[in-house]
Design a protein around this motif. Sequence first.
Motif, PDB file in Angstrom:
ATOM      1  N   ALA A  66      21.201   6.607  73.510  1.00 16.27           N
ATOM      2  CA  ALA A  66      20.198   7.596  73.917  1.00 16.27           C
ATOM      3  C   ALA A  66      18.840   6.987  73.580  1.00 16.27           C
ATOM      4  CB  ALA A  66      20.398   8.912  73.179  1.00 16.27           C
ATOM      5  N   ILE A  67      17.950   6.987  74.564  1.00 17.18           N
ATOM      6  CA  ILE A  67      16.649   6.349  74.416  1.00 17.18           C
ATOM      7  C   ILE A  67      15.579   7.370  74.775  1.00 17.18           C
ATOM      8  CG2 ILE A  67      15.198   4.435  75.187  1.00 17.18           C
ATOM      9  CD1 ILE A  67      17.964   3.148  76.138  1.00 17.18           C
ATOM     10  N   ASP A  68      14.650   7.602  73.831  1.00 16.22           N
ATOM     11  CA  ASP A  68      13.632   8.623  74.101  1.00 16.22           C
ATOM     12  C   ASP A  68      12.560   8.087  75.043  1.00 16.22           C
ATOM     13  OD1 ASP A  68      11.664   7.256  72.599  1.00 16.22           O
ATOM     14  OD2 ASP A  68      11.844   8.594  70.872  1.00 16.22           O
ATOM     15  N   ARG A  69      11.653   8.947  75.427  1.00 15.13           N
ATOM     16  CA  ARG A  69      10.629   8.582  76.423  1.00 15.13           C
ATOM     17  C   ARG A  69       9.730   7.434  75.980  1.00 15.13           C
ATOM     18  NH1 ARG A  69       8.584  14.330  78.971  1.00 15.13           N
ATOM     19  NH2 ARG A  69      10.587  14.876  79.895  1.00 15.13           N
ATOM     20  N   SER A  70       9.594   7.258  74.669  1.00 17.63           N
ATOM     21  CA  SER A  70       8.761   6.167  74.170  1.00 17.63           C
ATOM     22  C   SER A  70       9.514   4.838  74.149  1.00 17.63           C
ATOM     23  CB  SER A  70       8.261   6.487  72.755  1.00 17.63           C
ATOM     24  OG  SER A  70       9.325   6.361  71.815  1.00 17.63           O
ATOM     25  N   GLY A  71      10.830   4.875  74.428  1.00 20.08           N
ATOM     26  CA  GLY A  71      11.654   3.672  74.394  1.00 20.08           C
ATOM     27  C   GLY A  71      12.419   3.494  73.100  1.00 20.08           C
ATOM     28  N   ARG A  72      12.246   4.416  72.163  1.00 25.32           N
ATOM     29  CA  ARG A  72      12.962   4.329  70.887  1.00 25.32           C
ATOM     30  C   ARG A  72      14.414   4.747  71.084  1.00 25.32           C
ATOM     31  NH1 ARG A  72      14.827   6.909  66.441  1.00 25.32           N
ATOM     32  NH2 ARG A  72      14.300   6.139  64.374  1.00 25.32           N
ATOM     33  N   TRP A  73      15.318   3.964  70.528  1.00 24.75           N
ATOM     34  CA  TRP A  73      16.738   4.301  70.566  1.00 24.75           C
ATOM     35  C   TRP A  73      17.004   5.337  69.483  1.00 24.75           C
ATOM     36  CZ3 TRP A  73      20.856   0.408  72.292  1.00 24.75           C
ATOM     37  CH2 TRP A  73      20.418  -0.252  73.434  1.00 24.75           C
ATOM     38  N   VAL A  74      17.545   6.496  69.886  1.00 25.82           N
ATOM     39  CA  VAL A  74      17.719   7.618  68.957  1.00 25.82           C
ATOM     40  C   VAL A  74      19.176   8.019  68.757  1.00 25.82           C
ATOM     41  CG1 VAL A  74      15.396   8.516  69.364  1.00 25.82           C
ATOM     42  CG2 VAL A  74      17.315   9.325  70.785  1.00 25.82           C
ATOM     43  N   GLY A  75      20.097   7.326  69.391  1.00 24.25           N
ATOM     44  CA  GLY A  75      21.504   7.641  69.189  1.00 24.25           C
ATOM     45  C   GLY A  75      22.405   6.675  69.914  1.00 24.25           C
ATOM     46  N   THR A  76      23.651   6.644  69.491  1.00 25.96           N
ATOM     47  CA  THR A  76      24.639   5.772  70.113  1.00 25.96           C
ATOM     48  C   THR A  76      26.043   6.284  69.829  1.00 25.96           C
ATOM     49  OG1 THR A  76      25.365   3.479  70.384  1.00 25.96           O
ATOM     50  CG2 THR A  76      24.804   4.180  68.156  1.00 25.96           C
ATOM     51  N   MET A  77      26.964   5.951  70.700  1.00 20.71           N
ATOM     52  CA  MET A  77      28.397   6.182  70.515  1.00 20.71           C
ATOM     53  C   MET A  77      29.124   5.100  71.287  1.00 20.71           C
ATOM     54  SD  MET A  77      29.054  10.264  70.971  1.00 20.71           S
ATOM     55  CE  MET A  77      28.071  11.438  70.046  1.00 20.71           C
ATOM     56  N   GLY A  78      30.330   4.810  70.822  1.00 23.64           N
ATOM     57  CA  GLY A  78      31.153   3.827  71.515  1.00 23.64           C
ATOM     58  C   GLY A  78      32.575   4.318  71.662  1.00 23.64           C
TER      59      GLY A  78
END
Length: 171
Positions: A66-78
């Motif tokens: 999950a990538i916010d509007r500023s480009g920061r990665w804010v979450g992940t799952m695999g």
Amino acid sequence: MVAREFTVRRTTEDDWREVRDLRLEMLRDTPMGYAETIDTALTHDEAQWRMRGGRGTAEHGIVVAAIDRSGRWVGTMGGFIPDADTGPYLVGVYVAPHCRGRDAGVTDALLDAIEDWARSEGETVTLHVHEDNRRARVAYERRGFVATGNALPYNLDPTRLELEMVKQLSS
């Protein structure tokens, strides 16, 4: 209706820096949540991080961010398939503290992507969660995961347990 403040997409090898940075954040935030220590993660070279990023496009596997509007990665799952009997298996779950909670929608969006992938691989999705990670267990229960009663020793501290949860997927 408010537009989502983030996008969700699969990771690629070229995302290796973001994959690395988010993994280090994950390990600092919730060290008991993962089968790796921060000290181990800090020893990985670029090739190892590229390999991890490439899992997003692997056959019979997925990693989403999950990538916010500023480009920061804010979450992940695999997800991956450990064996034919187990079927889809959820791993590497993390959402940044400021993006947690139902209202933020990050957890649900990431899990939706994993479940969409898992439906193409099997009828259930399984996970293991540290016995002391109540926040995660509650989030999984809200999404329909149920404890199976099975547990295994946590690899970084065998005196603690990882509890198995499973969700039946509908088509």
